[in-house]
Motif scaffolding. Structure first.
Motif, PDB file in Angstrom:
ATOM      1  N   LEU A  45     -20.270 -59.876  20.407  1.00  0.00           N
ATOM      2  CA  LEU A  45     -20.354 -59.589  18.982  1.00  0.00           C
ATOM      3  C   LEU A  45     -20.697 -60.841  18.177  1.00  0.00           C
ATOM      4  N   GLU A  46     -20.287 -61.988  18.665  1.00  0.00           N
ATOM      5  CA  GLU A  46     -20.558 -63.249  17.975  1.00  0.00           C
ATOM      6  C   GLU A  46     -22.051 -63.592  17.941  1.00  0.00           C
ATOM      7  N   SER A  47     -22.817 -62.980  18.868  1.00  0.00           N
ATOM      8  CA  SER A  47     -24.225 -63.365  18.999  1.00  0.00           C
ATOM      9  C   SER A  47     -25.176 -62.456  18.236  1.00  0.00           C
ATOM     10  N   ILE A  48     -24.663 -61.531  17.444  1.00  0.00           N
ATOM     11  CA  ILE A  48     -25.544 -60.604  16.728  1.00  0.00           C
ATOM     12  C   ILE A  48     -25.219 -60.583  15.239  1.00  0.00           C
ATOM     13  N   VAL A  49     -26.168 -60.088  14.454  1.00  0.00           N
ATOM     14  CA  VAL A  49     -25.956 -59.913  13.018  1.00  0.00           C
ATOM     15  C   VAL A  49     -24.891 -58.843  12.799  1.00  0.00           C
ATOM     16  N   SER A  50     -23.971 -59.114  11.895  1.00  0.00           N
ATOM     17  CA  SER A  50     -22.948 -58.121  11.562  1.00  0.00           C
ATOM     18  C   SER A  50     -23.450 -57.221  10.438  1.00  0.00           C
ATOM     19  N   ILE A  51     -23.080 -55.959  10.514  1.00  0.00           N
ATOM     20  CA  ILE A  51     -23.470 -54.995   9.475  1.00  0.00           C
ATOM     21  C   ILE A  51     -22.197 -54.377   8.908  1.00  0.00           C
ATOM     22  N   VAL A  52     -21.996 -54.564   7.608  1.00  0.00           N
ATOM     23  CA  VAL A  52     -20.813 -54.051   6.913  1.00  0.00           C
ATOM     24  C   VAL A  52     -21.254 -52.970   5.930  1.00  0.00           C
ATOM     25  N   SER A  53     -20.630 -51.818   6.022  1.00  0.00           N
ATOM     26  CA  SER A  53     -20.962 -50.713   5.132  1.00  0.00           C
ATOM     27  C   SER A  53     -19.677 -50.067   4.646  1.00  0.00           C
ATOM     28  N   GLY A  54     -19.810 -48.898   4.075  1.00  0.00           N
ATOM     29  CA  GLY A  54     -18.636 -48.179   3.606  1.00  0.00           C
ATOM     30  C   GLY A  54     -18.939 -47.358   2.370  1.00  0.00           C
ATOM     31  N   GLY A  55     -17.890 -46.788   1.813  1.00  0.00           N
ATOM     32  CA  GLY A  55     -18.017 -45.940   0.642  1.00  0.00           C
ATOM     33  C   GLY A  55     -16.754 -45.145   0.440  1.00  0.00           C
ATOM     34  N   GLY A  56     -16.812 -44.169  -0.438  1.00  0.00           N
ATOM     35  CA  GLY A  56     -15.654 -43.329  -0.666  1.00  0.00           C
ATOM     36  C   GLY A  56     -15.316 -42.480   0.540  1.00  0.00           C
ATOM     37  N   SER A  57     -14.051 -42.120   0.671  1.00  0.00           N
ATOM     38  CA  SER A  57     -13.660 -41.182   1.719  1.00  0.00           C
ATOM     39  C   SER A  57     -14.129 -39.783   1.315  1.00  0.00           C
ATOM     40  N   ALA A  76     -15.559 -50.306   5.023  1.00  0.00           N
ATOM     41  CA  ALA A  76     -14.448 -50.255   4.077  1.00  0.00           C
ATOM     42  C   ALA A  76     -14.429 -48.886   3.413  1.00  0.00           C
ATOM     43  N   ALA A  77     -13.245 -48.302   3.306  1.00  0.00           N
ATOM     44  CA  ALA A  77     -13.117 -46.948   2.762  1.00  0.00           C
ATOM     45  C   ALA A  77     -12.386 -46.950   1.430  1.00  0.00           C
ATOM     46  N   GLY A  78     -12.927 -46.218   0.485  1.00  0.00           N
ATOM     47  CA  GLY A  78     -12.256 -46.009  -0.785  1.00  0.00           C
ATOM     48  C   GLY A  78     -11.447 -44.727  -0.752  1.00  0.00           C
ATOM     49  N   SER A  79     -10.890 -44.368  -1.883  1.00  0.00           N
ATOM     50  CA  SER A  79     -10.231 -43.074  -1.992  1.00  0.00           C
ATOM     51  C   SER A  79     -11.303 -41.999  -1.941  1.00  0.00           C
ATOM     52  N   ILE A  80     -10.900 -40.725  -1.976  1.00  0.00           N
ATOM     53  CA  ILE A  80     -11.877 -39.643  -1.868  1.00  0.00           C
ATOM     54  C   ILE A  80     -12.872 -39.711  -3.028  1.00  0.00           C
ATOM     55  N   PHE A  81     -14.143 -39.837  -2.652  1.00  0.00           N
ATOM     56  CA  PHE A  81     -15.272 -39.901  -3.587  1.00  0.00           C
ATOM     57  C   PHE A  81     -15.225 -41.128  -4.510  1.00  0.00           C
ATOM     58  N   ALA A  82     -14.500 -42.169  -4.127  1.00  0.00           N
ATOM     59  CA  ALA A  82     -14.423 -43.376  -4.950  1.00  0.00           C
ATOM     60  C   ALA A  82     -14.766 -44.592  -4.102  1.00  0.00           C
ATOM     61  N   SER A  83     -15.550 -45.496  -4.660  1.00  0.00           N
ATOM     62  CA  SER A  83     -15.961 -46.689  -3.926  1.00  0.00           C
ATOM     63  C   SER A  83     -14.772 -47.577  -3.588  1.00  0.00           C
ATOM     64  N   GLY A 111     -20.905 -47.438  -8.478  1.00  0.00           N
ATOM     65  CA  GLY A 111     -19.672 -48.097  -8.053  1.00  0.00           C
ATOM     66  C   GLY A 111     -19.837 -48.858  -6.757  1.00  0.00           C
ATOM     67  N   ASP A 112     -20.509 -48.225  -5.789  1.00  0.00           N
ATOM     68  CA  ASP A 112     -20.718 -48.882  -4.501  1.00  0.00           C
ATOM     69  C   ASP A 112     -21.586 -50.133  -4.656  1.00  0.00           C
ATOM     70  N   VAL A 113     -22.662 -50.005  -5.423  1.00  0.00           N
ATOM     71  CA  VAL A 113     -23.565 -51.145  -5.619  1.00  0.00           C
ATOM     72  C   VAL A 113     -22.816 -52.317  -6.261  1.00  0.00           C
ATOM     73  N   LEU A 114     -22.004 -52.047  -7.277  1.00  0.00           N
ATOM     74  CA  LEU A 114     -21.279 -53.118  -7.967  1.00  0.00           C
ATOM     75  C   LEU A 114     -20.251 -53.783  -7.058  1.00  0.00           C
ATOM     76  N   HIS A 115     -19.439 -52.988  -6.375  1.00  0.00           N
ATOM     77  CA  HIS A 115     -18.373 -53.567  -5.548  1.00  0.00           C
ATOM     78  C   HIS A 115     -18.918 -54.248  -4.302  1.00  0.00           C
ATOM     79  N   PHE A 116     -19.853 -53.593  -3.596  1.00  0.00           N
ATOM     80  CA  PHE A 116     -20.421 -54.213  -2.404  1.00  0.00           C
ATOM     81  C   PHE A 116     -21.271 -55.422  -2.776  1.00  0.00           C
ATOM     82  N   GLY A 117     -21.974 -55.311  -3.914  1.00  0.00           N
ATOM     83  CA  GLY A 117     -22.772 -56.440  -4.370  1.00  0.00           C
ATOM     84  C   GLY A 117     -21.910 -57.629  -4.752  1.00  0.00           C
TER      85      GLY A 117
END
Length: 586
Positions: A45-57, A76-83, A111-117
């Motif tokens: 895992l150390e030798s590859i690019v990491s990909i982090v995603s997520g969104g509301g549950s 990363a998981a938010g509450s239901i339908f929330a970033s 919401g996702d764009v602001l928090h992940f950004g």
């Protein structure tokens, strides 16, 4: 009202759902304080690019269900339908190796764009080589309305995540993985449709937001669509494809896809569509796309990005275009690259796809015997009168479908009335072509019933009618023609009942159709009066109201005390309706 969910605490539900992923994929870890699923650290895992995603549950398996080898590194998981918050995303970045860089990627929602950004900028400020990308693939919101916000991210975005994850696993650099995300999104279009809004666990029942019908362009957060229609499935699919492909709709024409273009098709279940219906949707979509002239190099269907239990689906098309990454890294090859993520369901190997696309399927005509091929008998009947009598019985049975279905919904699985109606309608189609040969006529009817009726009732009727044809043939004394009379029918019916008893232990008193069939046959045999026999069948069906079920699905149904004395056996009731309709012509 009865509960709509098994959980009434949404916070507890999200936590336990995330915990379950570590049970189904032992390579994953869970940070409960921040609701983060991430891959265990390893030298690989150390030798590859990491990909982090997520969104509301509420979008499961998106996004935590796509964490695993060949896919995401963390989610990363938010509450239901929330970033999720920026702090959660920042913590997710802390959980992954960063020596080769990190791609932070999510769906294009404010919401996702602001928090992940924000988390991306914080990581960069701390010295991490990170890039942020927001996926937008939805065509329902056109350029005019989308404005500066751009396209929403819906199920097609999972293809972006899959392809980027594969490239990272193959050693692609951060710039290559980021460019691939841009490339895939620029060749990707999606649109969804739903029958109704969803209900969120732990919340009061929402007010009705739209009337009966279909929302085209409904988002994954319960947002209304851009069009409310009433349509059949073929009409709906045609409208959705038009939004995806029509160059005349300049507001939504994001990707130019035309005849003979190769595409990857993803059909996504929004959560509440049965696998049976989803399969039928897949067939309809593929048929229309092929008629349009597209070449479907991959067809992937399943549940990838949901709106809880949304009664809908989405169609995504990814146009194949050169990635510029060289051998082994085309869009198809990256899609086929193996992934260990519980949310990804694409088990068909590339070799199977390649073989299937070069092999033409030939339809094999079924081998059936026509009426002329069935050995003739000397037993005759008047086909016009027989047709009239049978039509009366079948018509009354069809009219009773709603009531029989209601009864079976209470004490069975709800399919008895529908099955009887389907068989009756099929037999109606052949009444005008019944021959004068009584044996051949019954045999033809038996064949139609076998093909059109399934389930237990279908088997019982098919066996009985086939045996009835055989029993009549046994009474054929030839060579002179003879008309079938009540004596012939009585003997043949009794013989058929004996044959049926070889395959079912049901007898009167067991609360089955036998409670109507046996009294009918016995009364007809003793009296020769079909009206009396039909009344005996009805009386027998009425008596089933007070019987305890010994056979059939009613044995397993709870709450027997609520329907004893009120609800007759659906199979017996349907049969007596047919027999009384038949007797009305005598």
């Amino acid at each position: 009202m009865p509960p709509k969910h098994f959980f009434d605490d949404a916070v507890h539900l999200v936590d336990t759902a995330l915990r379950s992923l570590t049970l189904t994929n032992p390579s994953l870890k869970y940070d409960a304080d921040h609701k983060i699923i991430y891959r265990q650290h390893s030298e690989e895992l150390e030798s590859i690019v990491s990909i982090v995603s997520g969104g509301g549950s509420g979008h499961e398996p998106g996004f935590a269900g796509f964490v695993g080898k060949g896919f995401l590194t963390a989610s990363a998981a938010g509450s239901i339908f929330a970033s999720p918050s920026a702090a959660q995303v920042r913590r997710a970045i802390d959980h992954v190796p960063t020596s080769k860089g990190v791609l932070v990627i999510t769906m294009n929602y404010t919401g996702d764009v602001l928090h992940f950004g924000m988390a991306t900028e914080q990581a960069k400020a701390a010295g991490t080589n990170a890039q942020f990308f927001a996926i937008g693939d939805d065509v329902a919101v056109g350029r005019a309305k989308g404005g500066k916000v751009g396209r929403r991210g819906i199920a097609g975005g999972i293809l972006v995540l899959k392809l980027c994850g594969a490239l990272a696993e193959l050693g692609g650099s951060l710039s290559e993985v980021y460019s691939l995300a841009q490339h895939v999104t620029s060749n990707l279009v999606s649109v969804g449709a739903s029958l109704e809004c969803v209900h969120v666990p732990g919340r009061a029942n929402p007010p009705e937001t739209h009337s009966a019908g279909i929302e085209i362009g409904m988002g994954i957060h319960n947002e209304p669509g851009n069009q409310h229609i009433e349509a059949t499935l073929p009409e709906l699919v045609q409208m959705m494809i038009r939004q995806l492909l029509s160059p005349e709709d300049t507001d939504r024409h994001y990707v130019h896809i035309t005849e003979n273009d190769q595409v990857i098709l993803l059909i996504n279940n929004l959560g509440g569509v049965s696998m049976l219906e989803l399969a039928g949707i897949v067939h309809e979509v593929c048929t229309q796309l092929k008629d349009f002239g597209l070449v479907l190099v991959r067809v992937i269907s399943g549940t990838f990005l949901t709106s809880l239990n949304g009664m809908g689906f989405s169609i995504s098309l990814l146009k194949l275009a050169d990635t510029g990454l060289g051998d082994g890294k085309s869009l198809v090859e990256l899609l086929d690259f193996p992934a260990e993520a519980v949310g990804w369901a694409a088990p068909i190997q590339r070799s199977t796809w390649d073989t299937g696309m070069t092999t033409k399927t030939q339809a094999v005509a079924p081998v059936t015997k026509t009426a002329k091929q069935i050995r003739e008998s000397t037993l005759t009947w008047g086909p016009e009168f027989a047709s009239k009598v049978l039509r009366a019985g079948l018509t009354q049975l069809i009219a009773a479908e709603e009531e029989v279905t209601r009864l079976d919904t209470i004490v069975g699985d709800g399919d008895c009335g529908i099955g009887l109606k389907r068989g009756a309608e099929a037999v109606l189609q052949i009444l005008s072509s019944l021959p004068t040969d009584a044996v051949a006529s019954v045999q033809n009817i038996a064949s139609v019933v076998e093909k059109s009726m399934d389930g237990t009732s279908g088997a019982i009727y098919s066996i009985f009618l086939s045996s009835l044809a055989h029993s009549l043939r046994e009474l054929d004394e030839g060579p002179a023609k003879q008309v079938v009379d009540s004596k012939h029918w009585s003997i043949a019916l009794q013989s058929s009942l004996t044959a049926l008893n070889k395959y079912t232990p049901a007898v009167p008193g067991d609360r089955t159709l036998m409670d109507a069939l046996v009294p009918f046959i016995d009364t007809l045999s003793s009296s020769g009066d079909i009206k009396k026999a039909a009344k005996a069948a009805r009386d027998g069906a009425e008596r089933t109201k007070f019987m305890q079920a010994s056979l059939g699905r009613a044995v397993y149904v709870c709450g027997e005390g609520q329907w004893v004395g009120k609800i007759p056996d659906p199979g017996a009731w349907g049969l007596q309706e047919f027999l009384n309709g038949l007797a009305s012509e005598f």
